[in-house]
Design an enzyme around this catalytic site. Structure first.
Site, short mmCIF file in Angstrom:
data_model
loop_
_atom_site.label_atom_id
_atom_site.label_comp_id
_atom_site.label_asym_id
_atom_site.label_seq_id
_atom_site.Cartn_x
_atom_site.Cartn_y
_atom_site.Cartn_z
N LYS A 114 0.76 -1.26 -0.11
CA LYS A 114 -0.04 -0.01 -0.06
C LYS A 114 0.78 1.36 -0.21
O LYS A 114 0.53 1.98 -0.43
CB LYS A 114 -1.04 -0.12 1.26
CG LYS A 114 -2.23 -0.96 1.01
CD LYS A 114 -3.40 -0.51 1.86
CE LYS A 114 -4.45 -1.27 1.75
NZ LYS A 114 -5.67 -1.07 2.90
N LYS A 198 -4.92 -9.92 -6.63
CA LYS A 198 -6.31 -10.17 -6.25
C LYS A 198 -7.35 -9.18 -6.31
O LYS A 198 -6.84 -8.05 -6.69
CB LYS A 198 -6.29 -10.15 -4.45
CG LYS A 198 -5.91 -8.87 -3.72
CD LYS A 198 -6.04 -8.93 -2.35
CE LYS A 198 -6.01 -7.72 -1.85
NZ LYS A 198 -6.40 -7.18 -0.57
N LYS A 201 -10.85 -3.45 -4.30
CA LYS A 201 -11.50 -2.02 -4.49
C LYS A 201 -10.56 -1.13 -5.32
O LYS A 201 -11.18 -0.18 -5.98
CB LYS A 201 -11.96 -1.37 -3.44
CG LYS A 201 -12.87 -2.16 -2.59
CD LYS A 201 -13.27 -1.66 -1.09
CE LYS A 201 -13.68 -2.58 -0.15
NZ LYS A 201 -13.70 -2.34 1.11
P1 AMP Z 1 -11.41 -4.97 2.93
O1 AMP Z 1 -12.39 -4.66 1.97
O2 AMP Z 1 -9.90 -4.72 2.61
O3 AMP Z 1 -11.58 -4.27 4.30
O4 AMP Z 1 -11.60 -6.65 3.20
C1 AMP Z 1 -12.77 -7.19 3.89
C2 AMP Z 1 -12.56 -8.64 3.94
O5 AMP Z 1 -12.66 -9.28 2.49
C3 AMP Z 1 -11.45 -9.14 4.52
O6 AMP Z 1 -11.51 -10.38 5.30
C4 AMP Z 1 -10.48 -9.60 3.29
O7 AMP Z 1 -9.60 -10.54 3.58
C5 AMP Z 1 -11.76 -10.04 2.37
N1 AMP Z 1 -11.08 -9.87 0.86
C6 AMP Z 1 -10.82 -8.87 0.19
N2 AMP Z 1 -10.53 -8.91 -1.05
C7 AMP Z 1 -10.77 -10.33 -1.14
C8 AMP Z 1 -10.40 -11.15 -2.40
N3 AMP Z 1 -9.87 -10.56 -3.36
N4 AMP Z 1 -10.62 -12.54 -2.23
C9 AMP Z 1 -10.91 -12.93 -1.02
N5 AMP Z 1 -11.17 -12.19 0.14
C10 AMP Z 1 -10.75 -10.93 -0.10
#
Ligand code: AMP
Ligand code: TRP
Length: 334
Positions: A114, A198, A201
């Site tokens: 990041k 991955k 967003k």
């Molecule tokens: P965040 O949006 O980064 O706060 O992620 C929220 C949750 O979604 C966390 O548990 C992440 O590990 C999961 N997550 C985010 N992106 C992915 C992805 N591409 N595949 C699987 N899990 C994800």
């Protein structure tokens, strides 16, 4: 004595949740609420470690709550709240900043990703982000944490911090060491444009992800454009594993259709990708568009969502204050 099981997880309110969040986290959150007490948090303090437009942030917090509920979280059963409304998160994070080690934080790969090439310009908050995450979990003495695979390293750090606190303050078993719950098949949903990255967003192209609020048309276009990089669907799992984009599409299909990957391969191998794409599009439309419609509906009544957060905050705060009282005592704060 067996410790009472308690689930905690958080999602950042940084806009549009996508299929990765849905399969990697939200669906798991919903199934866990049937068997355990669960606390789910919209982590707005984590979000501001990179600059957020204040008006957008407020909007995104409500959208994240709406996404939780549209996926099936029941706010009467699970506690649902936003992080900044319970001040104990920030207070415990400070205490843990003094327990956690710089050497540990220097190993965190998410910070490296990041912060990019100019680390001097990253916020201090982004650097100590994992300590705040440990505080989120330990504030409730949570035992289980459902997350996607990208959060595994942060969870390991939370365990190290818990253990060091227990040692330093001579209180064995005070903080339970939290166990990650990472989904087996889709721990990492990949970008539709590049199977080695991955789904996220922050990736620029919207064609890289399926958002929960995408229309049937958008889903259809995105899957049509998704990269596949070979002529036909491979015949064996071995071959498939060498083709990350194809593997990703098959994994998503396998997960949503609740089938075994071997069975999916039997059905698909040797066929053109258009066949898989057609089946996957149908499946995604029937799984995702009802969630998107429910989010839209819930967003029409903002005061209802605010009310849910308020009730959640009150419940979370009771547990947090009780635990903080003991934590302050252990550390020697009067
Ligand atoms: P965040 O949006 O980064 O706060 O992620 C929220 C949750 O979604 C966390 O548990 C992440 O590990 C999961 N997550 C985010 N992106 C992915 C992805 N591409 N595949 C699987 N899990 C994800
Ligand atoms: N860091 C997590 C993410 O980006 C979000 C998060 C914050 C979290 N606090 C947490 C997840 C506590 C699990 C438990 O996905």
């Amino acid at each position: 004595m067996t410790k009472k099981k308690l689930v905690f997880s958080g999602v950042q309110p940084t806009g549009n949740l996508h299929l990765g969040n849905y399969l990697g986290a939200l669906k798991n959150f919903v199934s866990l609420q049937k068997e355990m007490n669960c606390i789910y948090c919209v982590v707005d303090l984590h979000a501001i470690t990179t600059f957020q437009n204040p008006t957008e942030l407020q909007k995104n917090v409500l959208e994240t709550v709406a996404s939780f509920i549209a996926t099936g979280l029941n706010p009467d059963k699970s506690i649902l709240f936003n992080q900044s409304s319970v001040s104990g998160h920030a207070e415990l994070a400070w205490i843990l900043n003094c327990v956690s080690r710089i050497g540990w934080l220097n190993r965190m790969t998410q910070f490296k990703d990041k912060a990019g090439s100019d680390k001097e310009k990253a916020s201090v908050g982004l650097y100590i982000y994992p300590n705040l995450m440990a505080a989120d979990i330990l504030l409730y003495k949570a035992t289980h944490v459902p997350v996607g695979a990208d959060q595994k390293q942060h969870l390991e750090l939370s365990r190290d911090i818990a253990q060091k606190f227990n040692n330093d303050f001579n209180c064995k078993d005070f903080f339970p060491l939290p166990d990650p719950l990472i989904p087996k098949n889709v721990s990492r949903v990949m970008s539709l444009r590049d199977g080695t990255k991955k789904m996220s967003k922050s990736e620029e192209s919207d064609y890289s992800r399926i958002n929960l609020r995408d229309s049937s048309d958008e889903i259809s276009k995105k899957i049509k454009k998704a990269k596949t990089n070979s002529e036909q669907i491979p015949v064996s799992l071995n071959e498939l594993e060498k083709r990350p984009e194809a593997l990703n599409l098959i994994n998503i299909y396998t997960e949503i259709s609740k089938t075994k990957i071997e069975k999916v391969l039997n059905e698909m191998s040797g066929k053109e990708y258009s066949f898989l794409k057609m089946k996957l599009t149908e499946l995604l439309i029937s799984e995702i568009t009802p969630v998107g419609k429910e989010i839209e509906k819930l967003l029409k009544d903002k005061s209802h969502l605010e009310q849910i957060l308020k009730k959640g905050k009150e419940k979370a705060n009771i547990i947090a204050e009780e635990n903080l009282k003991n934590i302050r005592e252990k550390v020697g704060l009067i």
